[in-house]
Design an enzyme around this catalytic site. Sequence first.
Site, PDB file in Angstrom:
ATOM      1  N   LYS A 116       0.810  -1.225   0.000  1.00  0.00           N
ATOM      2  CA  LYS A 116       0.000   0.000   0.000  1.00  0.00           C
ATOM      3  C   LYS A 116       0.842   1.273   0.000  1.00  0.00           C
ATOM      4  O   LYS A 116       0.410   2.285  -0.538  1.00  0.00           O
ATOM      5  CB  LYS A 116      -0.975  -0.035   1.168  1.00  0.00           C
ATOM      6  CG  LYS A 116      -1.913  -1.247   1.054  1.00  0.00           C
ATOM      7  CD  LYS A 116      -2.922  -1.312   2.162  1.00  0.00           C
ATOM      8  CE  LYS A 116      -4.180  -0.634   1.714  1.00  0.00           C
ATOM      9  NZ  LYS A 116      -5.236  -0.742   2.724  1.00  0.00           N
ATOM     10  N   LYS A 157      -2.090   2.055   9.698  1.00  0.00           N
ATOM     11  CA  LYS A 157      -2.554   1.031   8.752  1.00  0.00           C
ATOM     12  C   LYS A 157      -1.448   0.024   8.437  1.00  0.00           C
ATOM     13  O   LYS A 157      -0.273   0.381   8.430  1.00  0.00           O
ATOM     14  CB  LYS A 157      -3.019   1.687   7.439  1.00  0.00           C
ATOM     15  CG  LYS A 157      -4.211   2.622   7.615  1.00  0.00           C
ATOM     16  CD  LYS A 157      -4.523   3.398   6.352  1.00  0.00           C
ATOM     17  CE  LYS A 157      -5.414   2.633   5.397  1.00  0.00           C
ATOM     18  NZ  LYS A 157      -5.923   3.535   4.315  1.00  0.00           N
ATOM     19  N   PHE A 201      -6.310  10.669   9.515  1.00  0.00           N
ATOM     20  CA  PHE A 201      -7.639  10.064   9.652  1.00  0.00           C
ATOM     21  C   PHE A 201      -8.670  11.114   9.249  1.00  0.00           C
ATOM     22  O   PHE A 201      -8.759  12.172   9.863  1.00  0.00           O
ATOM     23  CB  PHE A 201      -7.876   9.611  11.098  1.00  0.00           C
ATOM     24  CG  PHE A 201      -9.248   9.045  11.321  1.00  0.00           C
ATOM     25  CD1 PHE A 201      -9.593   7.808  10.797  1.00  0.00           C
ATOM     26  CD2 PHE A 201     -10.200   9.762  12.048  1.00  0.00           C
ATOM     27  CE1 PHE A 201     -10.866   7.286  10.993  1.00  0.00           C
ATOM     28  CE2 PHE A 201     -11.481   9.238  12.246  1.00  0.00           C
ATOM     29  CZ  PHE A 201     -11.812   7.998  11.714  1.00  0.00           C
ATOM     30  N   HIS A 234     -15.124  -1.198   8.724  1.00  0.00           N
ATOM     31  CA  HIS A 234     -14.380  -0.923   7.480  1.00  0.00           C
ATOM     32  C   HIS A 234     -14.738  -1.899   6.364  1.00  0.00           C
ATOM     33  O   HIS A 234     -13.990  -2.025   5.397  1.00  0.00           O
ATOM     34  CB  HIS A 234     -12.865  -0.946   7.714  1.00  0.00           C
ATOM     35  CG  HIS A 234     -12.408   0.068   8.730  1.00  0.00           C
ATOM     36  ND1 HIS A 234     -12.628   1.414   8.576  1.00  0.00           N
ATOM     37  CD2 HIS A 234     -11.761  -0.077   9.912  1.00  0.00           C
ATOM     38  CE1 HIS A 234     -12.133   2.059   9.615  1.00  0.00           C
ATOM     39  NE2 HIS A 234     -11.613   1.176  10.445  1.00  0.00           N
ATOM     40  N   GLU A 286      -6.144   3.212  -2.084  1.00  0.00           N
ATOM     41  CA  GLU A 286      -5.524   1.973  -2.583  1.00  0.00           C
ATOM     42  C   GLU A 286      -6.137   1.572  -3.914  1.00  0.00           C
ATOM     43  O   GLU A 286      -7.163   2.104  -4.325  1.00  0.00           O
ATOM     44  CB  GLU A 286      -5.672   0.830  -1.575  1.00  0.00           C
ATOM     45  CG  GLU A 286      -7.096   0.335  -1.421  1.00  0.00           C
ATOM     46  CD  GLU A 286      -7.159  -1.041  -0.736  1.00  0.00           C
ATOM     47  OE1 GLU A 286      -6.139  -1.760  -0.712  1.00  0.00           O
ATOM     48  OE2 GLU A 286      -8.244  -1.390  -0.253  1.00  0.00           O
ATOM     49  N   ASN A 288      -7.360  -1.968  -6.020  1.00  0.00           N
ATOM     50  CA  ASN A 288      -7.584  -3.408  -6.020  1.00  0.00           C
ATOM     51  C   ASN A 288      -7.423  -3.922  -7.444  1.00  0.00           C
ATOM     52  O   ASN A 288      -8.133  -3.500  -8.358  1.00  0.00           O
ATOM     53  CB  ASN A 288      -8.962  -3.739  -5.478  1.00  0.00           C
ATOM     54  CG  ASN A 288      -9.047  -3.445  -3.995  1.00  0.00           C
ATOM     55  OD1 ASN A 288      -8.146  -3.796  -3.232  1.00  0.00           O
ATOM     56  ND2 ASN A 288     -10.092  -2.767  -3.576  1.00  0.00           N
ATOM     57  N   ARG A 290      -8.204  -6.520  -9.160  1.00  0.00           N
ATOM     58  CA  ARG A 290      -9.039  -7.725  -9.320  1.00  0.00           C
ATOM     59  C   ARG A 290     -10.490  -7.306  -9.523  1.00  0.00           C
ATOM     60  O   ARG A 290     -10.823  -6.128  -9.430  1.00  0.00           O
ATOM     61  CB  ARG A 290      -8.944  -8.566  -8.052  1.00  0.00           C
ATOM     62  CG  ARG A 290      -9.321  -7.758  -6.798  1.00  0.00           C
ATOM     63  CD  ARG A 290      -9.550  -8.612  -5.583  1.00  0.00           C
ATOM     64  NE  ARG A 290      -9.596  -7.842  -4.362  1.00  0.00           N
ATOM     65  CZ  ARG A 290     -10.649  -7.214  -3.884  1.00  0.00           C
ATOM     66  NH1 ARG A 290     -11.804  -7.199  -4.558  1.00  0.00           N
ATOM     67  NH2 ARG A 290     -10.594  -6.548  -2.750  1.00  0.00           N
ATOM     68  N   VAL A 293     -16.339  -7.431  -5.269  1.00  0.00           N
ATOM     69  CA  VAL A 293     -17.660  -7.934  -4.875  1.00  0.00           C
ATOM     70  C   VAL A 293     -18.765  -7.069  -5.489  1.00  0.00           C
ATOM     71  O   VAL A 293     -19.768  -7.573  -5.992  1.00  0.00           O
ATOM     72  CB  VAL A 293     -17.793  -7.942  -3.330  1.00  0.00           C
ATOM     73  CG1 VAL A 293     -19.221  -8.261  -2.911  1.00  0.00           C
ATOM     74  CG2 VAL A 293     -16.822  -8.927  -2.707  1.00  0.00           C
ATOM     75  N   ARG A 336     -25.219  -6.382   0.329  1.00  0.00           N
ATOM     76  CA  ARG A 336     -24.473  -7.619   0.620  1.00  0.00           C
ATOM     77  C   ARG A 336     -25.218  -8.351   1.731  1.00  0.00           C
ATOM     78  O   ARG A 336     -25.326  -7.838   2.852  1.00  0.00           O
ATOM     79  CB  ARG A 336     -23.066  -7.307   1.117  1.00  0.00           C
ATOM     80  CG  ARG A 336     -22.196  -6.615   0.105  1.00  0.00           C
ATOM     81  CD  ARG A 336     -20.763  -6.629   0.620  1.00  0.00           C
ATOM     82  NE  ARG A 336     -19.917  -5.811  -0.226  1.00  0.00           N
ATOM     83  CZ  ARG A 336     -18.594  -5.916  -0.270  1.00  0.00           C
ATOM     84  NH1 ARG A 336     -17.973  -6.785   0.507  1.00  0.00           N
ATOM     85  NH2 ARG A 336     -17.883  -5.141  -1.057  1.00  0.00           N
TER      86      ARG A 336
HETATM   87  P1  ADP Z   1      -8.362  -2.312   3.229  1.00  0.00           P
HETATM   88  O1  ADP Z   1      -7.335  -2.628   2.206  1.00  0.00           O
HETATM   89  O2  ADP Z   1      -8.108  -2.992   4.538  1.00  0.00           O
HETATM   90  O3  ADP Z   1      -9.754  -2.437   2.736  1.00  0.00           O
HETATM   91  P2  ADP Z   1      -8.459   0.583   2.833  1.00  0.00           P
HETATM   92  O4  ADP Z   1      -7.251   1.421   2.777  1.00  0.00           O
HETATM   93  O5  ADP Z   1      -9.150   0.276   1.538  1.00  0.00           O
HETATM   94  O6  ADP Z   1      -8.105  -0.776   3.605  1.00  0.00           O
HETATM   95  O7  ADP Z   1      -9.517   1.218   3.813  1.00  0.00           O
HETATM   96  C1  ADP Z   1     -10.719   0.577   4.121  1.00  0.00           C
HETATM   97  C2  ADP Z   1     -11.685   1.549   4.738  1.00  0.00           C
HETATM   98  O8  ADP Z   1     -11.116   2.147   5.928  1.00  0.00           O
HETATM   99  C3  ADP Z   1     -12.026   2.753   3.862  1.00  0.00           C
HETATM  100  O9  ADP Z   1     -13.080   2.465   2.974  1.00  0.00           O
HETATM  101  C4  ADP Z   1     -12.431   3.763   4.914  1.00  0.00           C
HETATM  102  O10 ADP Z   1     -13.722   3.483   5.399  1.00  0.00           O
HETATM  103  C5  ADP Z   1     -11.459   3.512   6.042  1.00  0.00           C
HETATM  104  N1  ADP Z   1     -10.261   4.356   5.898  1.00  0.00           N
HETATM  105  C6  ADP Z   1      -9.109   4.041   5.254  1.00  0.00           C
HETATM  106  N2  ADP Z   1      -8.226   5.050   5.295  1.00  0.00           N
HETATM  107  C7  ADP Z   1      -8.809   6.045   6.003  1.00  0.00           C
HETATM  108  C8  ADP Z   1      -8.407   7.376   6.410  1.00  0.00           C
HETATM  109  N3  ADP Z   1      -7.204   7.880   6.110  1.00  0.00           N
HETATM  110  N4  ADP Z   1      -9.291   8.120   7.127  1.00  0.00           N
HETATM  111  C9  ADP Z   1     -10.503   7.625   7.450  1.00  0.00           C
HETATM  112  N5  ADP Z   1     -10.933   6.393   7.111  1.00  0.00           N
HETATM  113  C10 ADP Z   1     -10.113   5.601   6.395  1.00  0.00           C
END
Ligand code: ADP
Length: 446
Positions: A116, A157, A201, A234, A286, A288, A290, A293, A336
Amino acid sequence: MFEKVLIANRGEIALRIHRACREMGIKTVAVHSTADTHAMNVRLADETVCIGPPPARDSYLNVAAILSAATITGADAIHPGLGFLAENADFAAAVEEHGFVFIGPAPEHIRLMGDKIAAKAAAARLGIPTVPGSSTVRDLAAAEPAADAIGYPILIKAAAGGGGRGMKIARSRAELAQMLPLAQREAEAFFGHGEVYLERFLERPRHIEVQILGDGQGGVVHLGERDCSLQRTHQKVIEETPSPALGPDERDRIGALAVGAMRELGYRSAGTLEFLYQDREFFFIEMNTRLQVEHPISEMVSGVDIVREQLRIADGAALGYRQAEIRLSGHAIECRINAESPDDFRPSPGRVTDYHAPGGLGVRVDSALYQGYVVPPFYDSLISKLVIHGRSRSECLMRLRRALEEYVIGGIETTIPLHQRLVDARAFIDGDYDIHWLERFVGRNR
Ligand code: ADP
């Protein structure tokens, strides 16, 4: 075109891929664990191979068993579906080394986006705005100045993260000291290495993602965005397209940015760029590499079969159409449905004693359930995706309410009652929600 495709997955997504293959006259091979011998995708496949016992590491993650199954059955190509091995670059490379076609992106793109921190750096280089954050922080001595520079609150993270796991919020220096070792330990436990990084955040963003299709030959289009802000722990619960929060200009802007970046990368197959959106600004989190869902809602508004496109592209075809030829029409929502208690989300595997799926205009059910099927306790609890299309959002909501009412899944608990409460919630009806809203809603309705 391929004559035979091995589908290295299970449940509704394996069935979804089987359907696309069937329509194209491609034979399918279902690989399955001993827990899935009676699954619908296995029953419908042309050939089946049992690849191991129920635990995923012994079956759906067993690369040697899957490659052997492909060899024995004489498959031309392997579709990894989603989850399991879908974002494992080593698997994609091994598939190709053994002379099969991997139905997905180039292994180096999977590898790049799977890290990431590297993915964010790559996105920034490709001109995409990212959430302010750090590179890897090893200890508190490195984390403190990094957090001060970003500004609190901070999200910790996992670099190898996925599925919303292993994230921790720190609102102060003291909390950072407390949470950092916890996050590192969780990252280690879930993903095998404890590397973490910091991000600002965001307090009330929406999760907006762009569906991309690239042919690796210069052709790239997007199929609009999906708003996946309705999340619990999440993880996505309901997705819709178009996002009620975006205007046409913002949609075009983020779509064009994503397409431009993927063209520069030479990206092949389906992919999704995920953003947080707050105060009219997009921040990449990020990508994905692939099928996702929630891909059906993009199919419903675009009329493009994303899995068929993956198959065509893997076979070497060019996209053959341009962005201007993609017409997005109406509104689509996906619920879902999980085999879980709608109150405390405890898993509820077991026998489905009664089954009636809703139908009618604009109603699509992606599910491998049938009456008498036993939902095994070993895997993800997603058992069905109810996907609704309407000419407008209000027509879509009206239809969704009716379809939820009609859906019968007896013998196990499901999250259908939660969806019924959600579609009647004012904030949802108004499209006025952020990524934290659902969690509060669930808390209030306990
Ligand atoms: P994963 O790969 O575990 O799914 P992501 O980076 O896609 O992780 O984040 C998943 C979810 O977490 C996001 O859809 C959001 O709801 C929350 N999130 C991620 N980064 C942040 C951030 N910087 N601030 C607030 N919420 C976040």
